[in-house]
Design a protein around this motif. Sequence first.
Motif, PDB file in Angstrom:
ATOM      1  N   SER A   1       3.479   3.215  14.985  1.00 22.41           N
ATOM      2  CA  SER A   1       2.620   3.999  14.108  1.00 22.41           C
ATOM      3  C   SER A   1       2.952   3.674  12.654  1.00 22.41           C
ATOM      4  CB  SER A   1       2.857   5.496  14.363  1.00 22.41           C
ATOM      5  OG  SER A   1       2.305   6.276  13.338  1.00 22.41           O
ATOM      6  N   LYS A   2       1.900   3.464  11.837  1.00 23.82           N
ATOM      7  CA  LYS A   2       2.109   3.086  10.439  1.00 23.82           C
ATOM      8  C   LYS A   2       2.854   4.160   9.662  1.00 23.82           C
ATOM      9  CE  LYS A   2      -1.878  -0.013  10.092  1.00 23.82           C
ATOM     10  NZ  LYS A   2      -3.184  -0.257   9.446  1.00 23.82           N
ATOM     11  N   ASN A   3       2.362   5.393   9.733  1.00 23.39           N
ATOM     12  CA  ASN A   3       2.987   6.469   8.968  1.00 23.39           C
ATOM     13  C   ASN A   3       4.397   6.769   9.452  1.00 23.39           C
ATOM     14  OD1 ASN A   3       0.919   6.926   7.130  1.00 23.39           O
ATOM     15  ND2 ASN A   3      -0.162   8.314   8.508  1.00 23.39           N
ATOM     16  N   GLN A   4       4.607   6.726  10.766  1.00 23.32           N
ATOM     17  CA  GLN A   4       5.951   6.925  11.293  1.00 23.32           C
ATOM     18  C   GLN A   4       6.894   5.863  10.760  1.00 23.32           C
ATOM     19  OE1 GLN A   4       5.542   7.006  15.580  1.00 23.32           O
ATOM     20  NE2 GLN A   4       5.810   9.226  15.633  1.00 23.32           N
ATOM     21  N   GLY A   5       6.443   4.620  10.784  1.00 24.90           N
ATOM     22  CA  GLY A   5       7.266   3.518  10.300  1.00 24.90           C
ATOM     23  C   GLY A   5       7.626   3.664   8.834  1.00 24.90           C
ATOM     24  N   LYS A   6       6.679   4.122   8.036  1.00 20.03           N
ATOM     25  CA  LYS A   6       6.939   4.303   6.600  1.00 20.03           C
ATOM     26  C   LYS A   6       8.018   5.348   6.354  1.00 20.03           C
ATOM     27  CE  LYS A   6       2.143   3.274   5.321  1.00 20.03           C
ATOM     28  NZ  LYS A   6       0.898   3.837   4.765  1.00 20.03           N
ATOM     29  N   PHE A   7       7.892   6.486   7.008  1.00 25.99           N
ATOM     30  CA  PHE A   7       8.854   7.574   6.795  1.00 25.99           C
ATOM     31  C   PHE A   7      10.229   7.228   7.360  1.00 25.99           C
ATOM     32  CE2 PHE A   7       5.026  10.213   6.084  1.00 25.99           C
ATOM     33  CZ  PHE A   7       5.422  10.847   4.910  1.00 25.99           C
ATOM     34  N   VAL A   8      10.248   6.564   8.507  1.00 27.09           N
ATOM     35  CA  VAL A   8      11.527   6.155   9.098  1.00 27.09           C
ATOM     36  C   VAL A   8      12.236   5.159   8.184  1.00 27.09           C
ATOM     37  CG1 VAL A   8      12.564   4.865  11.003  1.00 27.09           C
ATOM     38  CG2 VAL A   8      10.894   6.637  11.490  1.00 27.09           C
ATOM     39  N   SER A   9      11.490   4.161   7.676  1.00 27.52           N
ATOM     40  CA  SER A   9      12.076   3.182   6.753  1.00 27.52           C
ATOM     41  C   SER A   9      12.545   3.850   5.471  1.00 27.52           C
ATOM     42  CB  SER A   9      11.058   2.085   6.426  1.00 27.52           C
ATOM     43  OG  SER A   9      10.729   1.346   7.569  1.00 27.52           O
ATOM     44  N   LEU A  10      11.774   4.810   4.990  1.00 31.85           N
ATOM     45  CA  LEU A  10      12.150   5.560   3.792  1.00 31.85           C
ATOM     46  C   LEU A  10      13.473   6.279   4.017  1.00 31.85           C
ATOM     47  CD1 LEU A  10      10.802   6.118   1.001  1.00 31.85           C
ATOM     48  CD2 LEU A  10       9.948   8.251   1.973  1.00 31.85           C
TER      49      LEU A  10
ATOM     50  N   LEU B   1       0.797  -1.222   0.000  1.00 32.02           N
ATOM     51  CA  LEU B   1       0.000   0.000   0.000  1.00 32.02           C
ATOM     52  C   LEU B   1       0.832   1.275   0.000  1.00 32.02           C
ATOM     53  CD1 LEU B   1      -2.854  -1.011   2.477  1.00 32.02           C
ATOM     54  CD2 LEU B   1      -2.784  -1.217  -0.028  1.00 32.02           C
ATOM     55  N   GLY B   2       1.922   1.306   0.756  1.00 25.61           N
ATOM     56  CA  GLY B   2       2.767   2.488   0.788  1.00 25.61           C
ATOM     57  C   GLY B   2       1.994   3.740   1.161  1.00 25.61           C
ATOM     58  N   PHE B   3       2.032   4.758   0.267  1.00 24.42           N
ATOM     59  CA  PHE B   3       1.334   6.028   0.504  1.00 24.42           C
ATOM     60  C   PHE B   3       0.150   6.187  -0.445  1.00 24.42           C
ATOM     61  CE2 PHE B   3       5.754   6.558   1.756  1.00 24.42           C
ATOM     62  CZ  PHE B   3       5.640   7.109   3.030  1.00 24.42           C
ATOM     63  N   SER B   4      -0.467   5.065  -0.842  1.00 26.12           N
ATOM     64  CA  SER B   4      -1.555   5.103  -1.826  1.00 26.12           C
ATOM     65  C   SER B   4      -2.797   5.830  -1.309  1.00 26.12           C
ATOM     66  CB  SER B   4      -1.936   3.676  -2.255  1.00 26.12           C
ATOM     67  OG  SER B   4      -2.302   2.894  -1.128  1.00 26.12           O
ATOM     68  N   ASP B   5      -2.930   5.971   0.016  1.00 22.11           N
ATOM     69  CA  ASP B   5      -4.079   6.694   0.563  1.00 22.11           C
ATOM     70  C   ASP B   5      -3.889   8.216   0.477  1.00 22.11           C
ATOM     71  OD1 ASP B   5      -1.993   6.569   2.393  1.00 22.11           O
ATOM     72  OD2 ASP B   5      -3.326   6.690   4.132  1.00 22.11           O
ATOM     73  N   GLN B   6      -2.694   8.647   0.033  1.00 24.42           N
ATOM     74  CA  GLN B   6      -2.395  10.070  -0.143  1.00 24.42           C
ATOM     75  C   GLN B   6      -1.768  10.276  -1.527  1.00 24.42           C
ATOM     76  OE1 GLN B   6      -0.582  11.808   3.648  1.00 24.42           O
ATOM     77  NE2 GLN B   6      -0.413   9.622   4.097  1.00 24.42           N
TER      78      GLN B   6
ATOM     79  N   LEU C   1      -0.208  -5.050   2.863  1.00 24.01           N
ATOM     80  CA  LEU C   1       1.027  -4.715   3.576  1.00 24.01           C
ATOM     81  C   LEU C   1       1.125  -3.192   3.605  1.00 24.01           C
ATOM     82  CD1 LEU C   1       3.429  -6.309   4.808  1.00 24.01           C
ATOM     83  CD2 LEU C   1       4.659  -5.869   2.693  1.00 24.01           C
ATOM     84  N   ASP C   2       0.715  -2.598   4.712  1.00 21.73           N
ATOM     85  CA  ASP C   2       0.645  -1.142   4.818  1.00 21.73           C
ATOM     86  C   ASP C   2       2.024  -0.576   5.157  1.00 21.73           C
ATOM     87  OD1 ASP C   2      -0.343   1.368   4.783  1.00 21.73           O
ATOM     88  OD2 ASP C   2      -1.559   1.209   6.594  1.00 21.73           O
ATOM     89  N   HIS C   3       2.919  -0.688   4.178  1.00 20.66           N
ATOM     90  CA  HIS C   3       4.298  -0.248   4.370  1.00 20.66           C
ATOM     91  C   HIS C   3       4.909   0.027   2.994  1.00 20.66           C
ATOM     92  CE1 HIS C   3       7.622   0.458   7.036  1.00 20.66           C
ATOM     93  NE2 HIS C   3       8.399  -0.450   6.457  1.00 20.66           N
ATOM     94  N   ILE C   4       6.187   0.466   2.967  1.00 16.08           N
ATOM     95  CA  ILE C   4       6.819   0.772   1.677  1.00 16.08           C
ATOM     96  C   ILE C   4       7.594  -0.412   1.107  1.00 16.08           C
ATOM     97  CG2 ILE C   4       6.946   3.235   2.186  1.00 16.08           C
ATOM     98  CD1 ILE C   4       9.973   2.806   2.721  1.00 16.08           C
ATOM     99  N   PHE C   5       7.921  -1.401   1.951  1.00 15.83           N
ATOM    100  CA  PHE C   5       8.574  -2.623   1.444  1.00 15.83           C
ATOM    101  C   PHE C   5       8.399  -3.732   2.470  1.00 15.83           C
ATOM    102  CE2 PHE C   5      11.884  -0.893   4.101  1.00 15.83           C
ATOM    103  CZ  PHE C   5      12.719  -1.946   4.472  1.00 15.83           C
ATOM    104  N   CYS C   6       8.768  -4.946   2.075  1.00 15.81           N
ATOM    105  CA  CYS C   6       8.615  -6.104   2.953  1.00 15.81           C
ATOM    106  C   CYS C   6       9.704  -6.076   4.022  1.00 15.81           C
ATOM    107  CB  CYS C   6       8.696  -7.402   2.145  1.00 15.81           C
ATOM    108  SG  CYS C   6       7.299  -7.634   1.032  1.00 15.81           S
TER     109      CYS C   6
ATOM    110  N   LEU D   1       9.585  -0.223  -5.045  1.00 16.24           N
ATOM    111  CA  LEU D   1       8.768   0.855  -4.480  1.00 16.24           C
ATOM    112  C   LEU D   1       8.329   1.823  -5.571  1.00 16.24           C
ATOM    113  CD1 LEU D   1       7.570   2.372  -2.077  1.00 16.24           C
ATOM    114  CD2 LEU D   1       9.818   3.426  -1.708  1.00 16.24           C
ATOM    115  N   LEU D   2       9.242   2.177  -6.473  1.00 12.45           N
ATOM    116  CA  LEU D   2       8.906   3.100  -7.564  1.00 12.45           C
ATOM    117  C   LEU D   2       7.868   2.493  -8.507  1.00 12.45           C
ATOM    118  CD1 LEU D   2      12.490   4.433  -8.358  1.00 12.45           C
ATOM    119  CD2 LEU D   2      10.593   5.765  -7.404  1.00 12.45           C
ATOM    120  N   VAL D   3       7.981   1.202  -8.765  1.00 10.45           N
ATOM    121  CA  VAL D   3       7.022   0.522  -9.642  1.00 10.45           C
ATOM    122  C   VAL D   3       5.625   0.548  -9.037  1.00 10.45           C
ATOM    123  CG1 VAL D   3       6.344  -1.728 -10.572  1.00 10.45           C
ATOM    124  CG2 VAL D   3       8.697  -0.959 -10.811  1.00 10.45           C
ATOM    125  N   THR D   4       5.521   0.185  -7.762  1.00  8.49           N
ATOM    126  CA  THR D   4       4.198   0.140  -7.118  1.00  8.49           C
ATOM    127  C   THR D   4       3.610   1.545  -6.933  1.00  8.49           C
ATOM    128  OG1 THR D   4       5.284   0.047  -4.946  1.00  8.49           O
ATOM    129  CG2 THR D   4       4.595  -2.039  -5.931  1.00  8.49           C
TER     130      THR D   4
END
Length: 315
Positions: A267-276, A15-20, A174-179, A81-84
């Motif tokens: 937190s989902k969004n925190q985790g995404k940005f930190v992983s990024l 899913l990544g940031f597909s909700d935004q 998978l509500d994240h940017i990668f596995c 990530l770029l493909v998705t």
Amino acid sequence: MEEGNNSSQKGFLLLGFSDQPLLESFLFVIILHFYILNILGNSAIILVSLLDPKLHTPMYFFLSNLSCVDICFTTSVAPQLLVTMNRKDKSMSYGGCVAQLYVAMGLGSSECVLLAVMAYDRYAAVCQPLRYTAIMHPKLCTCLASTAWLSGLVTSLIQCSLTVQLPLCGHRKLDHIFCEVPVLIKLACVDTTFNEAELFVASVVFLIIPVSLILVSYGFITQAVLKIKSAAGRKKAFGTCSSHLVVVIIFYGTIIFMYLQPAKSRSKNQGKFVSLFYTIVTPLLNPIIYTLRNKDVKGALRAMLKGSVWGSETL
């Protein structure tokens, strides 16, 4: 992730940031540019370290290994990530997710150890300058670099193998940017106490222990530098270590935030940005920091570019 559930048959929805959508479009451009610059910058460091005889030293040997890890680490995440992010279909195959899980975990762990090794190298250079070449001889450098690579491989095999055995009971989103291990643990529909405990132990080994060794090394370095009488000498000594310390603070700070929290409370969004940040941003900072603050690397790059231009003009 047992073979009989939906996730192994259909893969995942990354899913990544597909909700935004607006944020996703903005991040796509940023990540693409960061990835290209990362490849170019780290490749340049590897190239000049190999071609310039003046850079055939332990410091640049480890720096080349760090650049190689960074290229591979970012490549394990950024292209997928770029493909998705660039399509409506956010699906990712089960095999692709598992492969990314193993590779990213292994390379990230290797970088943790490698940064600690580089701190030891700086300690030897500053605190034992007369014995530096004897301490950091080629065999030891090769052994330390090999240990960093192999330790990442071993922990990845153990940690990821335990993670892929968790049943996800049909969960595909998978509500994240990668596995990533903490995210997959969070998806499991069984008690994950053992997996979280094992992840915590691995995090202590690959995060807390290296950070502690780095702090001890810099404690000795600080003591040695303060004994230098001239201000110019102190400035030069601190300059040799400041670049490495900046990378250490940024890399470990973000990855500790991700891995030393309970998986269920993150937190989902925190985790995404930190992983990024530690998969895309930090690997780019290494070549920027080391090249902009290092006269030897800048000189070698200029010489290499002049040589290539001169060679093309003579053809």
